[in-house]
Write a protein that holds these residues in place. Structure first.
Motif, PDB file in Angstrom:
ATOM      1  N   LEU A  34     -26.011 -43.842   3.050  1.00 51.34           N
ATOM      2  CA  LEU A  34     -25.712 -44.620   4.237  1.00 51.34           C
ATOM      3  C   LEU A  34     -24.839 -45.808   3.842  1.00 51.34           C
ATOM      4  CD1 LEU A  34     -26.447 -44.757   7.295  1.00 51.34           C
ATOM      5  CD2 LEU A  34     -28.323 -46.273   6.646  1.00 51.34           C
ATOM      6  N   ARG A  35     -23.708 -45.942   4.507  1.00 54.53           N
ATOM      7  CA  ARG A  35     -22.769 -47.021   4.206  1.00 54.53           C
ATOM      8  C   ARG A  35     -22.515 -47.855   5.451  1.00 54.53           C
ATOM      9  NH1 ARG A  35     -18.148 -44.368   0.332  1.00 54.53           N
ATOM     10  NH2 ARG A  35     -19.557 -43.834  -1.361  1.00 54.53           N
ATOM     11  N   ALA A  36     -21.919 -49.025   5.241  1.00 55.51           N
ATOM     12  CA  ALA A  36     -21.625 -49.939   6.344  1.00 55.51           C
ATOM     13  C   ALA A  36     -20.142 -50.279   6.385  1.00 55.51           C
ATOM     14  CB  ALA A  36     -22.432 -51.220   6.176  1.00 55.51           C
ATOM     15  N   VAL A  37     -19.618 -50.408   7.602  1.00 56.45           N
ATOM     16  CA  VAL A  37     -18.250 -50.878   7.818  1.00 56.45           C
ATOM     17  C   VAL A  37     -18.289 -51.860   8.978  1.00 56.45           C
ATOM     18  CG1 VAL A  37     -15.938 -50.228   8.632  1.00 56.45           C
ATOM     19  CG2 VAL A  37     -17.099 -48.802   6.951  1.00 56.45           C
ATOM     20  N   SER A  38     -17.631 -52.999   8.804  1.00 52.86           N
ATOM     21  CA  SER A  38     -17.520 -53.999   9.861  1.00 52.86           C
ATOM     22  C   SER A  38     -16.112 -53.968  10.437  1.00 52.86           C
ATOM     23  CB  SER A  38     -17.806 -55.391   9.294  1.00 52.86           C
ATOM     24  OG  SER A  38     -17.487 -56.383  10.247  1.00 52.86           O
ATOM     25  N   ASN A  39     -15.999 -54.294  11.707  1.00 54.43           N
ATOM     26  CA  ASN A  39     -14.671 -54.369  12.318  1.00 54.43           C
ATOM     27  C   ASN A  39     -14.043 -55.749  12.138  1.00 54.43           C
ATOM     28  OD1 ASN A  39     -16.047 -56.006  14.143  1.00 54.43           O
ATOM     29  ND2 ASN A  39     -15.129 -55.048  15.939  1.00 54.43           N
ATOM     30  N   GLU A  40     -14.760 -56.635  11.478  1.00 49.51           N
ATOM     31  CA  GLU A  40     -14.293 -58.008  11.323  1.00 49.51           C
ATOM     32  C   GLU A  40     -12.938 -58.061  10.617  1.00 49.51           C
ATOM     33  OE1 GLU A  40     -16.329 -62.277  10.294  1.00 49.51           O
ATOM     34  OE2 GLU A  40     -17.368 -60.426   9.781  1.00 49.51           O
ATOM     35  N   GLY A  41     -11.982 -58.693  11.266  1.00 50.57           N
ATOM     36  CA  GLY A  41     -10.651 -58.843  10.706  1.00 50.57           C
ATOM     37  C   GLY A  41      -9.797 -57.592  10.747  1.00 50.57           C
ATOM     38  N   CYS A  42     -10.245 -56.555  11.452  1.00 49.29           N
ATOM     39  CA  CYS A  42      -9.517 -55.286  11.500  1.00 49.29           C
ATOM     40  C   CYS A  42      -8.916 -55.040  12.877  1.00 49.29           C
ATOM     41  CB  CYS A  42     -10.448 -54.116  11.205  1.00 49.29           C
ATOM     42  SG  CYS A  42     -11.093 -54.035   9.548  1.00 49.29           S
ATOM     43  N   GLY A  43      -7.679 -54.619  12.881  1.00 51.93           N
ATOM     44  CA  GLY A  43      -7.085 -54.094  14.101  1.00 51.93           C
ATOM     45  C   GLY A  43      -7.518 -52.641  14.244  1.00 51.93           C
ATOM     46  N   PRO A  44      -7.152 -51.985  15.337  1.00 52.24           N
ATOM     47  CA  PRO A  44      -7.579 -50.593  15.564  1.00 52.24           C
ATOM     48  C   PRO A  44      -7.229 -49.637  14.427  1.00 52.24           C
ATOM     49  CG  PRO A  44      -6.606 -51.498  17.542  1.00 52.24           C
ATOM     50  CD  PRO A  44      -6.387 -52.515  16.460  1.00 52.24           C
ATOM     51  N   GLU A  45      -6.013 -49.710  13.926  1.00 48.13           N
ATOM     52  CA  GLU A  45      -5.595 -48.790  12.866  1.00 48.13           C
ATOM     53  C   GLU A  45      -6.317 -49.087  11.548  1.00 48.13           C
ATOM     54  OE1 GLU A  45      -1.541 -47.432  10.571  1.00 48.13           O
ATOM     55  OE2 GLU A  45      -1.382 -48.079  12.659  1.00 48.13           O
ATOM     56  N   ALA A  46      -6.453 -50.351  11.213  1.00 46.25           N
ATOM     57  CA  ALA A  46      -7.138 -50.725   9.977  1.00 46.25           C
ATOM     58  C   ALA A  46      -8.602 -50.314  10.022  1.00 46.25           C
ATOM     59  CB  ALA A  46      -7.017 -52.227   9.732  1.00 46.25           C
ATOM     60  N   LEU A  47      -9.232 -50.463  11.178  1.00 53.28           N
ATOM     61  CA  LEU A  47     -10.639 -50.063  11.304  1.00 53.28           C
ATOM     62  C   LEU A  47     -10.774 -48.550  11.168  1.00 53.28           C
ATOM     63  CD1 LEU A  47     -13.592 -50.706  11.794  1.00 53.28           C
ATOM     64  CD2 LEU A  47     -13.115 -50.679  14.261  1.00 53.28           C
ATOM     65  N   GLN A  48      -9.898 -47.816  11.813  1.00 49.03           N
ATOM     66  CA  GLN A  48      -9.951 -46.355  11.707  1.00 49.03           C
ATOM     67  C   GLN A  48      -9.747 -45.919  10.254  1.00 49.03           C
ATOM     68  OE1 GLN A  48      -7.869 -44.341  14.824  1.00 49.03           O
ATOM     69  NE2 GLN A  48      -7.854 -42.401  13.730  1.00 49.03           N
ATOM     70  N   ASN A  49      -8.847 -46.554   9.542  1.00 49.41           N
ATOM     71  CA  ASN A  49      -8.633 -46.224   8.129  1.00 49.41           C
ATOM     72  C   ASN A  49      -9.859 -46.562   7.288  1.00 49.41           C
ATOM     73  OD1 ASN A  49      -6.055 -45.248   8.576  1.00 49.41           O
ATOM     74  ND2 ASN A  49      -5.080 -47.212   8.151  1.00 49.41           N
ATOM     75  N   ALA A  50     -10.501 -47.686   7.570  1.00 51.14           N
ATOM     76  CA  ALA A  50     -11.706 -48.069   6.828  1.00 51.14           C
ATOM     77  C   ALA A  50     -12.825 -47.069   7.060  1.00 51.14           C
ATOM     78  CB  ALA A  50     -12.147 -49.474   7.237  1.00 51.14           C
ATOM     79  N   VAL A  51     -12.970 -46.616   8.293  1.00 53.39           N
ATOM     80  CA  VAL A  51     -14.004 -45.614   8.614  1.00 53.39           C
ATOM     81  C   VAL A  51     -13.677 -44.300   7.923  1.00 53.39           C
ATOM     82  CG1 VAL A  51     -15.050 -44.266  10.477  1.00 53.39           C
ATOM     83  CG2 VAL A  51     -14.654 -46.720  10.779  1.00 53.39           C
ATOM     84  N   ARG A  52     -12.439 -43.861   7.989  1.00 54.10           N
ATOM     85  CA  ARG A  52     -12.021 -42.611   7.337  1.00 54.10           C
ATOM     86  C   ARG A  52     -12.288 -42.669   5.831  1.00 54.10           C
ATOM     87  NH1 ARG A  52      -7.111 -42.560   8.799  1.00 54.10           N
ATOM     88  NH2 ARG A  52      -7.295 -41.166  10.570  1.00 54.10           N
ATOM     89  N   ASP A  53     -11.915 -43.780   5.202  1.00 53.48           N
ATOM     90  CA  ASP A  53     -12.118 -43.936   3.757  1.00 53.48           C
ATOM     91  C   ASP A  53     -13.603 -43.915   3.399  1.00 53.48           C
ATOM     92  OD1 ASP A  53      -9.381 -44.114   3.499  1.00 53.48           O
ATOM     93  OD2 ASP A  53      -9.371 -46.306   3.243  1.00 53.48           O
ATOM     94  N   ALA A  54     -14.419 -44.555   4.204  1.00 54.38           N
ATOM     95  CA  ALA A  54     -15.859 -44.614   3.923  1.00 54.38           C
ATOM     96  C   ALA A  54     -16.531 -43.253   4.113  1.00 54.38           C
ATOM     97  CB  ALA A  54     -16.524 -45.660   4.814  1.00 54.38           C
ATOM     98  N   LEU A  55     -16.003 -42.434   4.996  1.00 54.65           N
ATOM     99  CA  LEU A  55     -16.603 -41.121   5.249  1.00 54.65           C
ATOM    100  C   LEU A  55     -16.340 -40.132   4.123  1.00 54.65           C
ATOM    101  CD1 LEU A  55     -15.878 -40.581   9.033  1.00 54.65           C
ATOM    102  CD2 LEU A  55     -18.092 -40.974   7.952  1.00 54.65           C
ATOM    103  N   GLY A  56     -15.190 -40.202   3.507  1.00 52.40           N
ATOM    104  CA  GLY A  56     -14.856 -39.198   2.507  1.00 52.40           C
ATOM    105  C   GLY A  56     -14.724 -37.843   3.173  1.00 52.40           C
ATOM    106  N   GLY A  57     -15.105 -36.785   2.465  1.00 56.18           N
ATOM    107  CA  GLY A  57     -14.951 -35.440   3.003  1.00 56.18           C
ATOM    108  C   GLY A  57     -16.243 -34.779   3.418  1.00 56.18           C
ATOM    109  N   SER A  58     -17.339 -35.490   3.352  1.00 57.84           N
ATOM    110  CA  SER A  58     -18.645 -34.907   3.658  1.00 57.84           C
ATOM    111  C   SER A  58     -18.909 -34.833   5.157  1.00 57.84           C
ATOM    112  CB  SER A  58     -19.752 -35.767   3.045  1.00 57.84           C
ATOM    113  OG  SER A  58     -19.578 -35.882   1.670  1.00 57.84           O
ATOM    114  N   PRO A  59     -19.799 -33.903   5.553  1.00 56.96           N
ATOM    115  CA  PRO A  59     -20.290 -33.938   6.933  1.00 56.96           C
ATOM    116  C   PRO A  59     -20.949 -35.303   7.158  1.00 56.96           C
ATOM    117  CG  PRO A  59     -21.031 -31.945   5.821  1.00 56.96           C
ATOM    118  CD  PRO A  59     -20.404 -32.823   4.780  1.00 56.96           C
ATOM    119  N   ALA A  60     -20.786 -35.850   8.368  1.00 58.74           N
ATOM    120  CA  ALA A  60     -21.260 -37.213   8.573  1.00 58.74           C
ATOM    121  C   ALA A  60     -21.688 -37.486  10.001  1.00 58.74           C
ATOM    122  CB  ALA A  60     -20.164 -38.198   8.180  1.00 58.74           C
ATOM    123  N   VAL A  61     -22.541 -38.511  10.117  1.00 61.72           N
ATOM    124  CA  VAL A  61     -22.859 -39.116  11.396  1.00 61.72           C
ATOM    125  C   VAL A  61     -22.366 -40.552  11.320  1.00 61.72           C
ATOM    126  CG1 VAL A  61     -24.657 -39.857  13.009  1.00 61.72           C
ATOM    127  CG2 VAL A  61     -24.920 -37.700  11.776  1.00 61.72           C
TER     128      VAL A  61
END
Length: 139
Positions: A34-61
């Motif tokens: 289980l990992r955490a990502v905050s939207n603090e200081g992120c625009g829409p594209e930066a947040l989406q990239n942070a979420v994508r990077d944190a997910l990796g390639g595994s199945p996820a919720v």
């Protein structure tokens, strides 16, 4: 499903980190579960990239704090390209604890279970009668 589902909590400010740290303390979950990502200081594209990077390639919720807003929008956009990714909005601690112990379930079954667990954990009352106010106290 060959590998257990990973979880990602995405929220405003420091809520995600607090929830994830609580789960780790209570359940002893590894950092990869289980990992955490905050939207603090992120625009829409930066947040989406942070979420994508944190997910990796595994199945996820992806758990978000609210059903609308930047966190949920970023998570939903990613599901368009990630068929083994689910989004649950309105995250709470009981839901995350249940996730840690049941993440080997097939994704659709897991999502249904977690939504039900999260809803069941929400209770409320205006005033309880004195004998019931502290259910932990002996009667």
């Amino acid at each position: 499903m060959s590998e257990p589902v990973r979880g990602l909590v995405v929220s405003h400010a420091s809520l995600a980190e607090g929830l994830v740290q609580s789960v780790r303390q209570i359940a002893g979950a590894d950092a990869d579960v289980l990992r955490a990502v905050s939207n603090e200081g992120c625009g829409p594209e930066a947040l989406q990239n942070a979420v994508r990077d944190a997910l990796g390639g595994s199945p996820a919720v992806v758990f978000t704090d609210m059903p609308s807003g930047s966190c949920a929008f970023a998570a939903r956009r990613l599901t368009l390209d990630r068929p083994e990714t689910a989004v649950i909005c309105g995250v709470n601690l009981p839901m995350l604890l249940d996730f840690v112990f049941h993440r080997e379930l097939p994704l659709p079954e897991l999502v249904d279970r977690l939504v039900n667990k999260g809803k069941a954990a929400i209770t409320g009352s205006c005033r309880e009668t004195p004998p019931h106010a502290d259910r932990a106290a002996s009667r």
